[in-house]
Design a protein around this motif. Structure first.
Motif, PDB file in Angstrom:
ATOM      1  N   PRO A   1     -10.491   6.097   3.878  1.00 58.50           N
ATOM      2  CA  PRO A   1     -11.095   6.197   5.200  1.00 58.50           C
ATOM      3  C   PRO A   1     -11.012   7.611   5.763  1.00 58.50           C
ATOM      4  O   PRO A   1      -9.980   8.278   5.648  1.00 58.50           O
TER       5      PRO A   1
ATOM      6  N   TYR B   1      -3.666   0.873  -3.557  1.00 58.75           N
ATOM      7  CA  TYR B   1      -3.155  -0.499  -3.610  1.00 58.75           C
ATOM      8  C   TYR B   1      -2.924  -0.862  -5.067  1.00 58.75           C
ATOM      9  O   TYR B   1      -3.891  -1.127  -5.793  1.00 58.75           O
TER      10      TYR B   1
ATOM     11  N   PHE C   1     -11.117   9.204   9.345  1.00 57.63           N
ATOM     12  CA  PHE C   1     -10.993   8.777  10.741  1.00 57.63           C
ATOM     13  C   PHE C   1     -11.468   9.909  11.639  1.00 57.63           C
ATOM     14  O   PHE C   1     -10.750  10.892  11.824  1.00 57.63           O
TER      15      PHE C   1
ATOM     16  N   SER D   1      -9.036   3.221  -1.622  1.00 60.26           N
ATOM     17  CA  SER D   1     -10.008   3.307  -0.539  1.00 60.26           C
ATOM     18  C   SER D   1      -9.670   4.540   0.280  1.00 60.26           C
ATOM     19  O   SER D   1      -8.492   4.906   0.410  1.00 60.26           O
TER      20      SER D   1
ATOM     21  N   ASN E   1      -5.805   5.594   0.409  1.00 58.17           N
ATOM     22  CA  ASN E   1      -5.016   4.368   0.255  1.00 58.17           C
ATOM     23  C   ASN E   1      -4.960   3.985  -1.216  1.00 58.17           C
ATOM     24  O   ASN E   1      -5.989   3.938  -1.890  1.00 58.17           O
TER      25      ASN E   1
ATOM     26  N   LEU F   1      -3.268  -4.148   3.786  1.00 55.91           N
ATOM     27  CA  LEU F   1      -3.135  -3.782   5.202  1.00 55.91           C
ATOM     28  C   LEU F   1      -3.428  -5.038   6.004  1.00 55.91           C
ATOM     29  O   LEU F   1      -4.471  -5.658   5.813  1.00 55.91           O
TER      30      LEU F   1
ATOM     31  N   LEU G   1     -15.613   4.763   5.479  1.00 53.94           N
ATOM     32  CA  LEU G   1     -14.740   4.282   4.406  1.00 53.94           C
ATOM     33  C   LEU G   1     -15.428   4.383   3.046  1.00 53.94           C
ATOM     34  O   LEU G   1     -16.493   3.812   2.830  1.00 53.94           O
TER      35      LEU G   1
ATOM     36  N   ASP H   1      -9.107   0.166  14.065  1.00 54.88           N
ATOM     37  CA  ASP H   1      -8.836   1.596  13.904  1.00 54.88           C
ATOM     38  C   ASP H   1      -8.759   2.272  15.276  1.00 54.88           C
ATOM     39  O   ASP H   1      -9.580   2.010  16.147  1.00 54.88           O
TER      40      ASP H   1
ATOM     41  N   LEU I   1     -11.666  -5.115   1.108  1.00 56.09           N
ATOM     42  CA  LEU I   1     -11.895  -5.047   2.549  1.00 56.09           C
ATOM     43  C   LEU I   1     -12.467  -6.361   3.072  1.00 56.09           C
ATOM     44  O   LEU I   1     -13.384  -6.917   2.478  1.00 56.09           O
TER      45      LEU I   1
ATOM     46  N   ARG J   1       0.836  -1.200   0.000  1.00 59.07           N
ATOM     47  CA  ARG J   1       0.000   0.000   0.000  1.00 59.07           C
ATOM     48  C   ARG J   1       0.863   1.239   0.000  1.00 59.07           C
ATOM     49  O   ARG J   1       1.842   1.324   0.743  1.00 59.07           O
TER      50      ARG J   1
HETATM   51  C1  OGA Z   1      -7.669   1.590   7.048  1.00 65.08           C
HETATM   52  C2  OGA Z   1      -8.437   0.461   6.490  1.00 65.08           C
HETATM   53  C3  OGA Z   1      -9.416  -0.698   4.635  1.00 65.08           C
HETATM   54  C4  OGA Z   1      -9.399  -0.696   3.143  1.00 65.08           C
HETATM   55  O1  OGA Z   1      -7.109   2.359   6.247  1.00 65.08           O
HETATM   56  O2  OGA Z   1      -7.616   1.709   8.281  1.00 65.08           O
HETATM   57  O3  OGA Z   1      -8.890  -0.345   7.246  1.00 65.08           O
HETATM   58  O4  OGA Z   1     -10.271  -1.342   2.583  1.00 65.08           O
HETATM   59  N1  OGA Z   1      -8.609   0.350   5.166  1.00 65.08           N
HETATM   60  O5  OGA Z   1      -8.544  -0.056   2.547  1.00 65.08           O
END
Ligand code: OGA
Ligand code: NI
Length: 348
Positions: A293, A208, A295, A291, A206, A220, A232, A225, A240, A134
């Protein structure tokens, strides 16, 4: 730049290594995704329609949210109020960012987890033995005016598109916190108040990339978390998975759909009633995945402890009180393979 070789982002690695992943991404056999054992259910987590929060059905929706927090720690929402156009621009500009030449992206690079705006790779390259597949851009998003000047200005619409999404995501987080408070039998503003003087909102984008050997590594690894609740956003590519009854279950969420999960602080604030659940992201060999997230988090100086009405002789406080800053520092100093940071904060 000194040390650049060790700071490489994934996009570079993939090009160099062809069909195999480098050794420092390979998990030991006891810690691999075992993708053939993952359960795929059509609807794997509850879907809750937030439309009903507005009218006479509020009570039922609040109850459904409470049940989901208690039994699954994860749910999906629809009619959440974030316009589709805002979500589409957020996803689009994120993809554009990760398509920029690596040299351009590297201007944001830092491996210091306490830096507010940073592009990084894996989880914490300073502490982990095995890397994860990632790259991620991390941003602080609230109050927006405190941070936006530090965000990337390329792609040119980045700050506007991401800022707009963040404002909407914050409103949703506050509505969810209100419903969650009510579901615990508390005043609607209880959770919001418990987060202290200055709420914090962080975001990760994120990225990937396709991975030639997805069976050997993670996007991941399993983690919980550290924050209060997470919203998300996904681009429609699966990845996920959540742990349910000891089994990993793939969460099937389409492009633009939002998944909500309970974080460690909500587990503490609800005195253990709502669960922060282990989840992970796996990668695949053909398709890149983004993705995002959000937070939602306490003020760093907030002292985290459940409201008095949730603590009593028959249910004593499960965790000692602490400042969120202390928790957060502990979370980032550990590898993500540590099952739960929460365990370190248990009451004696
Ligand atoms: C995170 C997480 C899940 C995802 O970034 O904390 O859980 O599907 N990501 O990327
Ligand atoms: Ni997570």
């Amino acid at each position: 730049m000194a040390g650049l070789a060790s700071m490489k982002l994934l996009s570079d690695l993939v090009a160099e290594n062809g069909g195999t992943i480098p050794d420092n991404y390979v998990r030991p056999p006891s810690d691999r995704p075992n993708l053939h054992e993952v359960e795929t259910l059509r609807v794997s987590i509850p879907v809750i329609d937030l439309q009903g929060l507005k009218g006479s059905s509020r009570h039922e929706v609040v109850k459904a949210i409470g049940m989901a927090c208690e039994s699954d720690g994860f749910f999906q929402v629809k009619n959440h109020g974030i316009p589709e156009s805002v979500i589409e621009r957020m996803l689009h500009v994120s993809k554009e960012f990760f398509q920029l030449p690596e040299r351009e992206r590297m201007r944001c690079y830092s491996s210091d987890p306490m830096k507010e705006t940073r592009l990084s790779t894996s989880f914490n390259v300073n502490t982990e033995k095995v890397r994860s597949w990632r790259d991620y851009l991390r941003l602080h998003c609230y109050p927006l005016e405190d941070f936006v000047h530090d965000w990337p200005s390329n792609p040119p619409s980045f700050r506007d598109d991401v800022g707009e999404y963040c404002k909407n995501a914050r409103e949703l987080a506050l509505r969810l916190l209100e419903a969650i408070s009510e579901s615990l039998g508390l005043q609607g503003d209880s959770m919001s108040m418990a987060l202290g003087s200055k709420h914090a909102q962080h975001m990760a984008i994120n990225y990937y990339p396709p991975c030639p050997q997805p069976e050997l590594t993670y996007g991941l690894p399993g983690h919980k978390d550290p924050n209060v609740i997470t919203i998300l956003l996904q681009d429609g590519v699966p990845g996920l998975q959540v742990l349910r009854n000891g089994k990993w279950v793939a969460v099937d969420a389409g492009r633009g759909e939002l998944v909500i999960n309970i974080g460690d602080q909500m587990q503490v604030l609800s005195n253990g009633r709502y669960k922060s659940i282990l989840h992970r992201a796996i990668v695949n060999s053909t398709t890149e995945r983004i993705s995002i997230p959000t937070f939602y988090s306490p003020s760093p100086d907030a002292v985290i402890k459940p409201p008095e009405s949730l603590v009593g002789a028959s249910h004593p406080a499960l965790y000692r009180s602490y400042s969120y800053a202390e928790y957060y520092a502990k979370f980032w100093s550990q590898g993500l393979n540590t099952e739960s940071c929460l365990d370190m904060f248990k009451a004696m």
